[in-house]
Design a protein around this motif. Structure first.
Motif, PDB file in Angstrom:
ATOM      1  N   ALA A   1      44.824  46.362  25.978  1.00  0.00           N
ATOM      2  CA  ALA A   1      43.526  45.967  26.514  1.00  0.00           C
ATOM      3  C   ALA A   1      42.684  45.284  25.444  1.00  0.00           C
ATOM      4  O   ALA A   1      42.020  44.277  25.709  1.00  0.00           O
ATOM      5  N   GLU A   2      42.738  45.801  24.231  1.00  0.00           N
ATOM      6  CA  GLU A   2      41.956  45.207  23.144  1.00  0.00           C
ATOM      7  C   GLU A   2      42.482  43.827  22.768  1.00  0.00           C
ATOM      8  O   GLU A   2      41.729  42.872  22.617  1.00  0.00           O
ATOM      9  N   ARG A   3      43.791  43.703  22.641  1.00  0.00           N
ATOM     10  CA  ARG A   3      44.376  42.430  22.209  1.00  0.00           C
ATOM     11  C   ARG A   3      44.274  41.332  23.263  1.00  0.00           C
ATOM     12  O   ARG A   3      44.172  40.159  22.930  1.00  0.00           O
ATOM     13  N   LEU A   4      44.324  41.731  24.530  1.00  0.00           N
ATOM     14  CA  LEU A   4      44.264  40.731  25.596  1.00  0.00           C
ATOM     15  C   LEU A   4      42.858  40.569  26.180  1.00  0.00           C
ATOM     16  O   LEU A   4      42.664  39.767  27.096  1.00  0.00           O
ATOM     17  N   ALA A   5      41.902  41.333  25.672  1.00  0.00           N
ATOM     18  CA  ALA A   5      40.509  41.286  26.135  1.00  0.00           C
ATOM     19  C   ALA A   5      40.420  41.543  27.638  1.00  0.00           C
ATOM     20  O   ALA A   5      39.770  40.809  28.383  1.00  0.00           O
ATOM     21  N   LEU A   6      41.077  42.608  28.057  1.00  0.00           N
ATOM     22  CA  LEU A   6      41.079  43.016  29.459  1.00  0.00           C
ATOM     23  C   LEU A   6      40.635  44.471  29.551  1.00  0.00           C
ATOM     24  O   LEU A   6      40.625  45.189  28.557  1.00  0.00           O
ATOM     25  N   SER A   7      40.319  44.904  30.747  1.00  0.00           N
ATOM     26  CA  SER A   7      39.942  46.302  30.932  1.00  0.00           C
ATOM     27  C   SER A   7      41.194  47.173  30.884  1.00  0.00           C
ATOM     28  O   SER A   7      42.304  46.724  31.193  1.00  0.00           O
TER      29      SER A   7
ATOM     30  N   HIS B   1      43.476  37.561  37.470  1.00  0.00           N
ATOM     31  CA  HIS B   1      43.842  37.081  36.136  1.00  0.00           C
ATOM     32  C   HIS B   1      45.086  36.214  36.240  1.00  0.00           C
ATOM     33  O   HIS B   1      45.912  36.395  37.140  1.00  0.00           O
ATOM     34  N   PRO B   2      45.256  35.287  35.317  1.00  0.00           N
ATOM     35  CA  PRO B   2      46.454  34.448  35.347  1.00  0.00           C
ATOM     36  C   PRO B   2      47.728  35.289  35.203  1.00  0.00           C
ATOM     37  O   PRO B   2      47.730  36.306  34.507  1.00  0.00           O
ATOM     38  N   ALA B   3      48.772  34.848  35.850  1.00  0.00           N
ATOM     39  CA  ALA B   3      50.033  35.595  35.848  1.00  0.00           C
ATOM     40  C   ALA B   3      50.617  35.721  34.442  1.00  0.00           C
ATOM     41  O   ALA B   3      51.272  36.718  34.123  1.00  0.00           O
ATOM     42  N   TYR B   4      50.364  34.725  33.596  1.00  0.00           N
ATOM     43  CA  TYR B   4      50.946  34.794  32.255  1.00  0.00           C
ATOM     44  C   TYR B   4      50.380  35.966  31.446  1.00  0.00           C
ATOM     45  O   TYR B   4      51.048  36.502  30.574  1.00  0.00           O
ATOM     46  N   LEU B   5      49.131  36.374  31.752  1.00  0.00           N
ATOM     47  CA  LEU B   5      48.553  37.520  31.050  1.00  0.00           C
ATOM     48  C   LEU B   5      49.290  38.813  31.399  1.00  0.00           C
ATOM     49  O   LEU B   5      49.549  39.647  30.545  1.00  0.00           O
TER      50      LEU B   5
ATOM     51  N   TRP C   1      49.073  47.002  35.438  1.00  0.00           N
ATOM     52  CA  TRP C   1      50.177  46.085  35.187  1.00  0.00           C
ATOM     53  C   TRP C   1      51.372  46.758  34.518  1.00  0.00           C
ATOM     54  O   TRP C   1      52.508  46.350  34.748  1.00  0.00           O
ATOM     55  N   VAL C   2      51.141  47.732  33.654  1.00  0.00           N
ATOM     56  CA  VAL C   2      52.250  48.270  32.839  1.00  0.00           C
ATOM     57  C   VAL C   2      52.560  49.735  33.126  1.00  0.00           C
ATOM     58  O   VAL C   2      53.332  50.354  32.401  1.00  0.00           O
TER      59      VAL C   2
END
Length: 118
Positions: free
Chosen positions: A26-32, A3-7, A39-40
């Protein structure tokens, strides 16, 4: 998939600034959820004030209820053990349970009850 680093940076900033949960991120960024967690995971959100007084009271009441139920079950088990220990089937069951484990015993019991019903 990379994924792009900015995400990643966006997820980390939203976690710290807005105290978003992993599900919200996950919902707001459309990621798993697993990607966001990775990441967090080192950025915990504060949980102070999460449960109000009523929730804490309810939690204590539920804990007390199940503690009393557990104590009653232990007491019942101690009272009925001598009678049960005299039965060969009970001893066999306990030995089999210790050897095989609960899941295999459940399958065996299910099979045995179906045989006896036929």
């Amino acid at each position: 998939m990379a994924h792009p680093a900015y995400l990643r940076e966006k997820a980390r900033s939203m976690r710290t600034a807005r105290q978003f949960t992993i599900d919200e991120l996950a919902e707001r960024l459309a990621l798993s959820r697993s990607t966001v967690y990775y990441w967090v995971r080192d950025l915990p959100i504060s949980r102070a004030g999460r449960a109000n007084a009523g929730q804490r009271r309810g939690n204590r009441a539920m804990q007390r209820k199940y503690r009393l139920l557990r104590e009653a079950a232990y007491k019942d088990g101690l009272q009925s053990f001598d009678r049960l220990a005299a039965e060969p089937g009970f001893r066999d069951f306990v030995c089999l349970y210790k050897r095989r484990g609960p899941s295999e015993i459940a399958i065996a019991l299910l099979f045995a009850t179906r045989i006896w019903r036929c």
